[in-house]
Design an enzyme around this catalytic site. Structure first.
Site, PDB file in Angstrom:
ATOM      1  N   SER A  71       0.850  -1.192   0.000  1.00  0.00           N
ATOM      2  CA  SER A  71       0.000   0.000   0.000  1.00  0.00           C
ATOM      3  C   SER A  71       0.885   1.241   0.000  1.00  0.00           C
ATOM      4  O   SER A  71       2.112   1.142   0.123  1.00  0.00           O
ATOM      5  CB  SER A  71      -0.879  -0.006   1.256  1.00  0.00           C
ATOM      6  OG  SER A  71      -0.036   0.095   2.407  1.00  0.00           O
TER       7      SER A  71
ATOM      8  N   ASP B  65      -1.408  -1.647  -3.867  1.00  0.00           N
ATOM      9  CA  ASP B  65      -2.739  -1.727  -3.256  1.00  0.00           C
ATOM     10  C   ASP B  65      -3.259  -0.296  -3.041  1.00  0.00           C
ATOM     11  O   ASP B  65      -2.558   0.539  -2.471  1.00  0.00           O
ATOM     12  CB  ASP B  65      -2.589  -2.463  -1.909  1.00  0.00           C
ATOM     13  CG  ASP B  65      -3.920  -2.894  -1.314  1.00  0.00           C
ATOM     14  OD1 ASP B  65      -4.908  -2.964  -2.057  1.00  0.00           O
ATOM     15  OD2 ASP B  65      -3.951  -3.178  -0.088  1.00  0.00           O
ATOM     16  N   HIS B  66      -4.473  -0.028  -3.484  1.00  0.00           N
ATOM     17  CA  HIS B  66      -5.127   1.277  -3.270  1.00  0.00           C
ATOM     18  C   HIS B  66      -4.301   2.504  -3.672  1.00  0.00           C
ATOM     19  O   HIS B  66      -4.043   3.389  -2.844  1.00  0.00           O
ATOM     20  CB  HIS B  66      -5.566   1.430  -1.802  1.00  0.00           C
ATOM     21  CG  HIS B  66      -6.697   0.530  -1.447  1.00  0.00           C
ATOM     22  ND1 HIS B  66      -7.990   0.745  -1.883  1.00  0.00           N
ATOM     23  CD2 HIS B  66      -6.732  -0.608  -0.719  1.00  0.00           C
ATOM     24  CE1 HIS B  66      -8.773  -0.225  -1.430  1.00  0.00           C
ATOM     25  NE2 HIS B  66      -8.034  -1.068  -0.738  1.00  0.00           N
TER      26      HIS B  66
ATOM     27  N   GLU C 148     -11.877   0.022  -8.670  1.00  0.00           N
ATOM     28  CA  GLU C 148     -12.860  -0.262  -7.611  1.00  0.00           C
ATOM     29  C   GLU C 148     -14.139   0.518  -7.876  1.00  0.00           C
ATOM     30  O   GLU C 148     -14.119   1.706  -8.173  1.00  0.00           O
ATOM     31  CB  GLU C 148     -12.303   0.125  -6.233  1.00  0.00           C
ATOM     32  CG  GLU C 148     -13.350  -0.083  -5.110  1.00  0.00           C
ATOM     33  CD  GLU C 148     -12.778   0.063  -3.708  1.00  0.00           C
ATOM     34  OE1 GLU C 148     -11.644  -0.392  -3.476  1.00  0.00           O
ATOM     35  OE2 GLU C 148     -13.466   0.642  -2.867  1.00  0.00           O
TER      36      GLU C 148
ATOM     37  N   HIS D  70     -12.168  -2.908   5.644  1.00  0.00           N
ATOM     38  CA  HIS D  70     -10.752  -3.065   5.962  1.00  0.00           C
ATOM     39  C   HIS D  70     -10.553  -3.114   7.478  1.00  0.00           C
ATOM     40  O   HIS D  70     -11.396  -2.650   8.232  1.00  0.00           O
ATOM     41  CB  HIS D  70      -9.953  -1.890   5.384  1.00  0.00           C
ATOM     42  CG  HIS D  70      -9.893  -1.897   3.886  1.00  0.00           C
ATOM     43  ND1 HIS D  70     -10.398  -0.898   3.115  1.00  0.00           N
ATOM     44  CD2 HIS D  70      -9.376  -2.819   3.026  1.00  0.00           C
ATOM     45  CE1 HIS D  70     -10.184  -1.187   1.831  1.00  0.00           C
ATOM     46  NE2 HIS D  70      -9.572  -2.338   1.741  1.00  0.00           N
TER      47      HIS D  70
ATOM     48  N   GLY E  51     -10.641  -6.466   2.031  1.00  0.00           N
ATOM     49  CA  GLY E  51     -11.060  -6.602   3.426  1.00  0.00           C
ATOM     50  C   GLY E  51     -11.528  -8.014   3.742  1.00  0.00           C
ATOM     51  O   GLY E  51     -12.514  -8.208   4.433  1.00  0.00           O
TER      52      GLY E  51
ATOM     53  N   ASN F 152      -7.862 -10.193  -1.006  1.00  0.00           N
ATOM     54  CA  ASN F 152      -6.879  -9.431  -0.238  1.00  0.00           C
ATOM     55  C   ASN F 152      -6.912  -9.822   1.235  1.00  0.00           C
ATOM     56  O   ASN F 152      -7.972  -9.798   1.862  1.00  0.00           O
ATOM     57  CB  ASN F 152      -7.172  -7.938  -0.339  1.00  0.00           C
ATOM     58  CG  ASN F 152      -6.869  -7.380  -1.717  1.00  0.00           C
ATOM     59  OD1 ASN F 152      -6.563  -8.120  -2.651  1.00  0.00           O
ATOM     60  ND2 ASN F 152      -6.954  -6.071  -1.837  1.00  0.00           N
TER      61      ASN F 152
ATOM     62  N   ASP G  82      -4.734  -9.100   4.856  1.00  0.00           N
ATOM     63  CA  ASP G  82      -3.679  -8.399   5.584  1.00  0.00           C
ATOM     64  C   ASP G  82      -3.828  -8.621   7.093  1.00  0.00           C
ATOM     65  O   ASP G  82      -2.922  -9.086   7.767  1.00  0.00           O
ATOM     66  CB  ASP G  82      -3.728  -6.896   5.240  1.00  0.00           C
ATOM     67  CG  ASP G  82      -2.520  -6.128   5.785  1.00  0.00           C
ATOM     68  OD1 ASP G  82      -1.630  -6.753   6.390  1.00  0.00           O
ATOM     69  OD2 ASP G  82      -2.479  -4.902   5.619  1.00  0.00           O
TER      70      ASP G  82
END
Ligand SMILES: [Zn+2]
Length: 349
Positions: A50, A83-84, A142, A189, A224, A266, A268
């Site tokens: 990220s 990511d993002h 997204e 998330h 998430g 995803n 994390d």
């Protein structure tokens, strides 16, 4: 093998009917844990960073650690994904550095907090797709807004305020040409996703199925999607932690998603929990220890265990040897000549 694109990994996953875990990293030990899990289960894998990770580790450290991973595990197809990404510039800098795939999260404005309009999202995502595809790099977009906040990124909320509208998903895929599409179906998330065991009322699996029916060829992405297992929460709390009771996304729901077009998942939080639990245990049981290796080794092993478990559950295990790498230059050619067309195949309503 050299780093490959998410597009290739996800096309192969679609052929094989499985999902690919995308695991976040910030440091060497996390990359090592993922690669050992990939070796153990013979899995292709996506490692993602990220903006927060890039700031924490610095781009050059991250990139060269990823090259080391590709060098040490030539048998594992491995993609390095942003990511993002919050803006064109963030995605551009990742591509210049050597990321093989980027996410342009245009569902939020560049502040990473405020939901954007549909038109703003289309515009910035299209711009990233044009730039990336010319260079052989794949793009995830997204549509809809996820819940929660992680690494300072996110709109907050429960994840049900802005779930993805299937009509908009179709229009978005057509107008942007993204290779993969993250959708909002009620996931959030962070560790605190649900305050009770999730069922059909919090996770909109029917919506996911409806989107997949309309866009059968588009690779869907679940964000998430940590399961936040109770065992991992318990270890942390047993050794002095203070996590509040919480629930994640049940693995069975993810598996249902994989049956319905989800190709990238995803994860994390689960890895963060595993690492923290292992370190707390060493600190609590042997407070005389002070060599970082004494707690980083069990932390790394704990993360490897979770990652290997997810790889098996998502179905990517055993698929590392199915194919060889398509070079980034050949990916660029494929985008240019239309063999990698991203025109979504839209099913009749
Ligand atoms: Zn996410």
């Amino acid at each position: 093998m050299p780093l490959v694109t998410n597009r290739q990994l996800l096309d192969e996953a679609a052929k094989g009917g499985y999902g690919v875990g995308a695991f976040n990293v910030n440091d060497m030990e996390q990359i090592q844990a993922i690669m050992e899990a990939a070796k153990e289960t013979n899995s292709p894998v996506i490692i993602q960073a990220s903006r927060g990770a890039r700031a924490f580790a610095q781009d050059n450290y991250l990139y060269h650690l990823m090259l080391a991973a590709a060098e040490l595990y030539p048998q594992i197809p491995l993609a390095m994904h942003l990511d993002h990404g919050n803006s064109f510039e963030t995605c551009e800098s990742a591509i210049k550095l050597g990321f093989t795939s980027v996410m342009m999260d245009g569902s939020l404005k560049a502040d990473g907090k405020t939901p954007s309009t549909f038109e703003e999202n289309v515009e910035v995502t299209r711009k990233v797709v044009d730039y990336a595809h010319e260079r052989g790099i794949s793009v995830e977009g997204e549509i809809g807004v996820l819940g929660g906040i992680e690494d300072g990124h996110g709109a907050g909320g429960s994840g049900l305020e802005h779930v993805t509208d299937p009509d908009q998903a179709v229009e978005f895929a057509e107008r942007t040409g993204v290779d993969a599409l993250a959708i909002a179906i009620g996931t959030s998330h962070g560790a605190y996703k649900f305050t009770k065991k999730p069922d059909g009322s919090v996770l909109k699996m029917d919506l996911l199925i409806a989107i997949h029916k309309r866009l059968p060829k588009t690779h869907l992405v679940m964000h998430g999607s940590s399961s936040v297992p109770k065992e991992l929460q318990d270890i942390i709390n047993q050794y002095g932690g203070k996590l509040k009771e919480t629930w994640g996304v049940p693995v069975e729901e993810i598996q249902l998603g994989i049956k319905n077009g989800v190709r990238k998942i995803n994860v994390d939080t689960d890895n963060r929990l595993a690492i923290t639990g292992a370190i707390r245990k060493v600190f609590a049981e042997t407070p005389e220890k002070f060599d970082p290796r004494d707690y980083m080794k069990p932390a790394r092993a704990a993360m490897q265990k979770v990652v290997a478990q997810r790889m098996t559950q998502f179905g990517q295990a055993g698929h590392a040897g199915d194919y060889t790498a398509i070079s980034i230059a050949d990916m660029a050619k494929g985008y240019a000549n239309g063999t990698l067309s991203t025109k979504p195949l839209v099913a009749a309503r």
